[in-house]
Design a protein around this motif. Structure first.
Motif, PDB file in Angstrom:
ATOM      1  N   VAL A  11     -36.966  41.646  -1.914  1.00  0.00           N
ATOM      2  CA  VAL A  11     -36.114  42.813  -2.109  1.00  0.00           C
ATOM      3  C   VAL A  11     -36.986  43.934  -2.653  1.00  0.00           C
ATOM      4  O   VAL A  11     -37.694  43.753  -3.647  1.00  0.00           O
ATOM      5  N   VAL A  12     -36.939  45.101  -1.989  1.00  0.00           N
ATOM      6  CA  VAL A  12     -37.767  46.235  -2.399  1.00  0.00           C
ATOM      7  C   VAL A  12     -36.845  47.421  -2.668  1.00  0.00           C
ATOM      8  O   VAL A  12     -36.205  47.947  -1.759  1.00  0.00           O
ATOM      9  N   ASP A  13     -36.786  47.846  -3.935  1.00  0.00           N
ATOM     10  CA  ASP A  13     -35.937  48.974  -4.328  1.00  0.00           C
ATOM     11  C   ASP A  13     -36.498  49.526  -5.633  1.00  0.00           C
ATOM     12  O   ASP A  13     -36.846  48.763  -6.533  1.00  0.00           O
ATOM     13  N   ASP A  14     -36.579  50.850  -5.734  1.00  0.00           N
ATOM     14  CA  ASP A  14     -37.128  51.449  -6.949  1.00  0.00           C
ATOM     15  C   ASP A  14     -36.099  51.572  -8.068  1.00  0.00           C
ATOM     16  O   ASP A  14     -36.425  52.008  -9.170  1.00  0.00           O
ATOM     17  N   ASP A  15     -34.875  51.136  -7.837  1.00  0.00           N
ATOM     18  CA  ASP A  15     -33.810  51.164  -8.837  1.00  0.00           C
ATOM     19  C   ASP A  15     -33.675  49.777  -9.457  1.00  0.00           C
ATOM     20  O   ASP A  15     -33.228  48.831  -8.790  1.00  0.00           O
ATOM     21  N   PRO A  16     -34.060  49.633 -10.738  1.00  0.00           N
ATOM     22  CA  PRO A  16     -34.006  48.308 -11.379  1.00  0.00           C
ATOM     23  C   PRO A  16     -32.598  47.705 -11.387  1.00  0.00           C
ATOM     24  O   PRO A  16     -32.441  46.489 -11.273  1.00  0.00           O
ATOM     25  N   CYS A  18     -30.243  48.099  -9.043  1.00  0.00           N
ATOM     26  CA  CYS A  18     -30.011  47.546  -7.697  1.00  0.00           C
ATOM     27  C   CYS A  18     -30.769  46.245  -7.513  1.00  0.00           C
ATOM     28  O   CYS A  18     -30.219  45.265  -6.989  1.00  0.00           O
ATOM     29  N   LEU A  19     -32.019  46.228  -7.940  1.00  0.00           N
ATOM     30  CA  LEU A  19     -32.821  45.004  -7.813  1.00  0.00           C
ATOM     31  C   LEU A  19     -32.150  43.832  -8.521  1.00  0.00           C
ATOM     32  O   LEU A  19     -32.021  42.753  -7.952  1.00  0.00           O
ATOM     33  N   ALA A  20     -31.728  44.059  -9.762  1.00  0.00           N
ATOM     34  CA  ALA A  20     -31.102  42.990 -10.540  1.00  0.00           C
ATOM     35  C   ALA A  20     -29.788  42.549  -9.892  1.00  0.00           C
ATOM     36  O   ALA A  20     -29.490  41.348  -9.832  1.00  0.00           O
ATOM     37  N   THR A  21     -29.021  43.500  -9.385  1.00  0.00           N
ATOM     38  CA  THR A  21     -27.750  43.184  -8.742  1.00  0.00           C
ATOM     39  C   THR A  21     -27.963  42.364  -7.482  1.00  0.00           C
ATOM     40  O   THR A  21     -27.296  41.346  -7.267  1.00  0.00           O
ATOM     41  N   TYR A  22     -28.898  42.784  -6.634  1.00  0.00           N
ATOM     42  CA  TYR A  22     -29.168  42.053  -5.393  1.00  0.00           C
ATOM     43  C   TYR A  22     -29.718  40.661  -5.688  1.00  0.00           C
ATOM     44  O   TYR A  22     -29.333  39.687  -5.044  1.00  0.00           O
ATOM     45  N   ASP A  23     -30.620  40.584  -6.648  1.00  0.00           N
ATOM     46  CA  ASP A  23     -31.212  39.297  -7.019  1.00  0.00           C
ATOM     47  C   ASP A  23     -30.120  38.335  -7.485  1.00  0.00           C
ATOM     48  O   ASP A  23     -30.050  37.190  -7.019  1.00  0.00           O
ATOM     49  N   LYS A  24     -29.273  38.793  -8.374  1.00  0.00           N
ATOM     50  CA  LYS A  24     -28.189  37.950  -8.902  1.00  0.00           C
ATOM     51  C   LYS A  24     -27.237  37.538  -7.775  1.00  0.00           C
ATOM     52  O   LYS A  24     -26.832  36.373  -7.697  1.00  0.00           O
ATOM     53  N   HIS A  25     -26.903  38.471  -6.898  1.00  0.00           N
ATOM     54  CA  HIS A  25     -25.988  38.182  -5.791  1.00  0.00           C
ATOM     55  C   HIS A  25     -26.582  37.146  -4.825  1.00  0.00           C
ATOM     56  O   HIS A  25     -25.899  36.191  -4.440  1.00  0.00           O
ATOM     57  N   LEU A  26     -27.831  37.341  -4.438  1.00  0.00           N
ATOM     58  CA  LEU A  26     -28.470  36.423  -3.503  1.00  0.00           C
ATOM     59  C   LEU A  26     -28.583  35.019  -4.094  1.00  0.00           C
ATOM     60  O   LEU A  26     -28.326  34.019  -3.417  1.00  0.00           O
ATOM     61  N   GLN A  29     -25.404  33.248  -4.018  1.00  0.00           N
ATOM     62  CA  GLN A  29     -25.094  32.785  -2.665  1.00  0.00           C
ATOM     63  C   GLN A  29     -25.835  31.497  -2.314  1.00  0.00           C
ATOM     64  O   GLN A  29     -25.543  30.872  -1.304  1.00  0.00           O
ATOM     65  N   GLY A  30     -26.833  31.138  -3.119  1.00  0.00           N
ATOM     66  CA  GLY A  30     -27.579  29.905  -2.875  1.00  0.00           C
ATOM     67  C   GLY A  30     -29.031  30.106  -2.491  1.00  0.00           C
ATOM     68  O   GLY A  30     -29.762  29.139  -2.306  1.00  0.00           O
ATOM     69  N   TYR A  31     -29.463  31.348  -2.376  1.00  0.00           N
ATOM     70  CA  TYR A  31     -30.861  31.620  -2.039  1.00  0.00           C
ATOM     71  C   TYR A  31     -31.706  31.458  -3.296  1.00  0.00           C
ATOM     72  O   TYR A  31     -31.424  32.052  -4.330  1.00  0.00           O
ATOM     73  N   GLU A  32     -32.758  30.656  -3.196  1.00  0.00           N
ATOM     74  CA  GLU A  32     -33.597  30.387  -4.367  1.00  0.00           C
ATOM     75  C   GLU A  32     -34.929  31.128  -4.323  1.00  0.00           C
ATOM     76  O   GLU A  32     -35.530  31.379  -5.355  1.00  0.00           O
ATOM     77  N   LYS A  33     -35.370  31.467  -3.123  1.00  0.00           N
ATOM     78  CA  LYS A  33     -36.689  32.098  -2.972  1.00  0.00           C
ATOM     79  C   LYS A  33     -36.531  33.611  -2.826  1.00  0.00           C
ATOM     80  O   LYS A  33     -36.773  34.186  -1.768  1.00  0.00           O
ATOM     81  N   VAL A  34     -36.114  34.249  -3.907  1.00  0.00           N
ATOM     82  CA  VAL A  34     -35.908  35.699  -3.928  1.00  0.00           C
ATOM     83  C   VAL A  34     -36.961  36.309  -4.842  1.00  0.00           C
ATOM     84  O   VAL A  34     -37.137  35.878  -5.980  1.00  0.00           O
ATOM     85  N   THR A  35     -37.672  37.313  -4.326  1.00  0.00           N
ATOM     86  CA  THR A  35     -38.678  38.021  -5.110  1.00  0.00           C
ATOM     87  C   THR A  35     -38.372  39.511  -5.019  1.00  0.00           C
ATOM     88  O   THR A  35     -38.098  40.024  -3.934  1.00  0.00           O
ATOM     89  N   CYS A  36     -38.435  40.196  -6.159  1.00  0.00           N
ATOM     90  CA  CYS A  36     -38.073  41.618  -6.208  1.00  0.00           C
ATOM     91  C   CYS A  36     -39.284  42.487  -6.515  1.00  0.00           C
ATOM     92  O   CYS A  36     -40.170  42.088  -7.278  1.00  0.00           O
ATOM     93  N   PHE A  37     -39.290  43.686  -5.902  1.00  0.00           N
ATOM     94  CA  PHE A  37     -40.383  44.642  -6.081  1.00  0.00           C
ATOM     95  C   PHE A  37     -39.803  46.028  -6.346  1.00  0.00           C
ATOM     96  O   PHE A  37     -38.883  46.457  -5.651  1.00  0.00           O
ATOM     97  N   LEU A  38     -40.383  46.721  -7.336  1.00  0.00           N
ATOM     98  CA  LEU A  38     -39.927  48.071  -7.690  1.00  0.00           C
ATOM     99  C   LEU A  38     -40.608  49.160  -6.880  1.00  0.00           C
ATOM    100  O   LEU A  38     -40.232  50.322  -6.985  1.00  0.00           O
ATOM    101  N   SER A  39     -41.624  48.800  -6.091  1.00  0.00           N
ATOM    102  CA  SER A  39     -42.314  49.819  -5.292  1.00  0.00           C
ATOM    103  C   SER A  39     -42.819  49.222  -3.985  1.00  0.00           C
ATOM    104  O   SER A  39     -43.033  48.009  -3.885  1.00  0.00           O
ATOM    105  N   GLY A  40     -43.026  50.090  -3.028  1.00  0.00           N
ATOM    106  CA  GLY A  40     -43.587  49.663  -1.758  1.00  0.00           C
ATOM    107  C   GLY A  40     -44.997  49.135  -1.922  1.00  0.00           C
ATOM    108  O   GLY A  40     -45.390  48.169  -1.257  1.00  0.00           O
TER     109      GLY A  40
END
Length: 162
Positions: A11-16, A18-26, A29-40
Motif C-alpha cells: 500500500v502506497v499513500d502519503d497520508d498516514p 489512509c495507510l493505517a486504515t487500509y492496513d487494518k482493513h486488509l 479481511q484475512g490478508y497477512e502480507k501487507v506492507t505500507c509505504f509513505l512515499s513512492g
C-alpha cells in the motif's frame, strides 16, 4: 497463488491515516502480507521484493501515482495495481487504466468496500488467467506431440521408400 490471502499487498499513500486504515482493513479481511509505504521512493526501494498487488494513491508528494505505475509495469507487468485516489478527474483514471492499472477507486465514504470488491474481482481475473495459461500450455504440448508424430510418420515413410 493457491490462496488469495497469501498475496503480498503493498500500500502506497502519503497520508498516514489512509495507510493505517487500509492496513487494518486488509488484515481484518484475512490478508497477512501487507506492507505500507509513505512515499513512492520508499516503495521503489522494495519493489524488487515483487508484490502481487499494489494499492496506490495518485498524489504521493515525491511523485505521482502514474509515474510510479509506469515504473511498476516496466519492472514487472504482472503486478496488479489498484488506484485509490481522492482525485475525481476522469483523465487521470483513464490514463492509469491505459498504463495498466487494474482499477481506479475514488476515496469516499465507501472506499474500503470498494477495495474489498475490487480485490475480489482481481482474484477472479487471476484465476481465469491461470486457467488460460494452463490450457495454452496443454494445447501447445498437444500440438507439439501431433507435430512430432507427423514428422516421425513422414521420416518413416521416407526411410521405408528408399
Amino acid at each position: 497463488m493457491a490462496n488469495k490471502f497469501d498475496s503480498k499487498i503493498y500500500v502506497v499513500d502519503d497520508d498516514p491515516f489512509c495507510l493505517a486504515t487500509y492496513d487494518k482493513h486488509l488484515r481484518a479481511q484475512g490478508y497477512e502480507k501487507v506492507t505500507c509505504f509513505l512515499s513512492g521512493t520508499d516503495f521503489l526501494l522494495q519493489l524488487s521484493d515483487e508484490p502481487d498487488i499494489v494499492l496506490l494513491d495518485h498524489d504521493l508528494g515525491d511523485m505521482t501515482g502514474l509515474e510510479l505505475l509506469k515504473d511498476i509495469k516496466r519492472f514487472n507487468s504482472d503486478i496488479f495495481v489498484i488506484f485509490a485516489s481522492s482525485r475525481q478527474q476522469p483523465e487521470i483514471a483513464t490514463e492509469s487504466l491505459k498504463n495498466g492499472a487494474f482499477d481506479y477507486i475514488i476515496k469516499d465514504d465507501s472506499v474500503l468496500d470498494h477495495i474489498t470488491a475490487t480485490l475480489n474481482k482481481l482474484f477472479i481475473v487471476q484465476d481465469y488467467l491461470k486457467k488460460k495459461r494452463r490450457n495454452n500450455r496443454f494445447f501447445f504440448f498437444v500440438g507439439l506431440v501431433l507435430a512430432s508424430c507427423s514428422l516421425f510418420s513422414y521420416l518413416y515413410d521416407v526411410l521405408r521408400s528408399s
